[in-house]
Design a protein around this motif. Sequence first.
Motif, short mmCIF file in Angstrom:
data_model
loop_
_atom_site.label_atom_id
_atom_site.label_comp_id
_atom_site.label_asym_id
_atom_site.label_seq_id
_atom_site.Cartn_x
_atom_site.Cartn_y
_atom_site.Cartn_z
N LEU A 1 42.50 40.31 35.60
CA LEU A 1 42.11 39.20 36.50
C LEU A 1 42.99 37.97 36.26
O LEU A 1 43.32 37.25 37.21
N LYS A 2 43.36 37.74 35.02
CA LYS A 2 44.27 36.62 34.73
C LYS A 2 45.64 36.86 35.35
O LYS A 2 46.27 35.95 35.88
N ASP A 3 46.10 38.11 35.29
CA ASP A 3 47.40 38.44 35.88
C ASP A 3 47.41 38.18 37.38
O ASP A 3 48.45 37.83 37.95
N PHE A 4 46.25 38.37 38.03
CA PHE A 4 46.15 38.13 39.48
C PHE A 4 45.68 36.71 39.79
O PHE A 4 45.35 36.40 40.93
N GLN A 5 45.64 35.88 38.75
CA GLN A 5 45.31 34.45 38.90
C GLN A 5 43.95 34.24 39.57
O GLN A 5 43.79 33.37 40.44
N ILE A 6 42.97 35.03 39.15
CA ILE A 6 41.60 34.85 39.64
C ILE A 6 40.96 33.71 38.85
O ILE A 6 40.90 33.75 37.62
N ASN A 7 40.49 32.69 39.56
CA ASN A 7 39.89 31.53 38.90
C ASN A 7 38.57 31.92 38.24
O ASN A 7 37.80 32.70 38.78
N GLU A 8 38.31 31.33 37.07
CA GLU A 8 37.08 31.65 36.34
C GLU A 8 35.83 31.33 37.15
O GLU A 8 34.82 32.02 37.06
N LYS A 9 35.88 30.26 37.95
CA LYS A 9 34.71 29.89 38.75
C LYS A 9 34.42 30.91 39.84
O LYS A 9 33.32 30.93 40.40
N GLU B 1 36.28 36.80 43.50
CA GLU B 1 36.88 36.49 44.79
C GLU B 1 38.41 36.47 44.67
O GLU B 1 38.95 35.80 43.80
N LEU B 2 39.06 37.21 45.55
CA LEU B 2 40.52 37.20 45.63
C LEU B 2 40.89 36.30 46.81
O LEU B 2 40.64 36.65 47.97
N ASN B 3 41.48 35.14 46.53
CA ASN B 3 41.76 34.16 47.57
C ASN B 3 43.05 34.42 48.34
O ASN B 3 43.42 33.63 49.21
N LYS B 4 43.73 35.50 48.01
CA LYS B 4 44.93 35.91 48.74
C LYS B 4 44.72 37.36 49.20
O LYS B 4 45.09 38.30 48.48
#
Length: 240
Positions: free
Chosen positions: A79-87, A122-125
């Motif tokens: 999830l960090k690699d895909f830049q998923i925000n903690e919130k 949530e994936l924002n992209k």
Amino acid sequence: MRKLSFVVISLLGFFSATAQVAQTPDLPINRIVVLGDAELELPADQVRVAVSLQYSDPTDAKKAYNAHQAAEKQLVKLLKDFQINEKDIRYTLLQVQKNQNDIYATGERRQEIVTMQQVIFELNKPERYPALQLALINANFPRFQATYRSTKEEQSKNLVLEKAVEAAREKAVLLAKASGRTLGSVLSVRDTEETDPVLQKRYSMDALNEVVRVGYGSNLLDIPQTIRIPAQVKVTFELK
């Protein structure tokens, strides 16, 4: 004696009729009830992904738990690699339970220690979802599902309800005019006839269902996805 009996029966009838009147809702006779429908379509700008974690061991709960923890760390890194925000990450409580499985070849029943947990994010992209799927599968997370979402979905709920009430008013004006009457004030906004006649706003759970509409093209990912937000209200107006 007959006269006294008649008086008693009459009084009982009077009190019974009074009770019935008291229980009757005090609603005006001159009213009109109409349904108002509205719908908004929002562009999908988000993908909600739910990943299910499940690990087991025939006898040792500690081994199942350790395997689960190792998978958690691997998923967090992904999830960090895909830049998923903690919130934008939520998760259910870890459950550990003992199940009994049938071994169909011999008919034998064996116990198994199982861990279960779900991680939702949530994936924002949305354009990165294909790559995310491949990464999840390669990391041995095959149990996942996804739906399109819109970040403007919550703030649109009130707007679609207001549009539904306005649609009901426009319909009521036409009906009143056709019958030679004029429309008065709103007496109630509700979704069933049994609801108390008070002004209120309700949002049906059915309207939360994500409906994705697609068209035709050379690449489905290039077609804008939309989220459908419907609403229906039942409005009671005074007739003059």
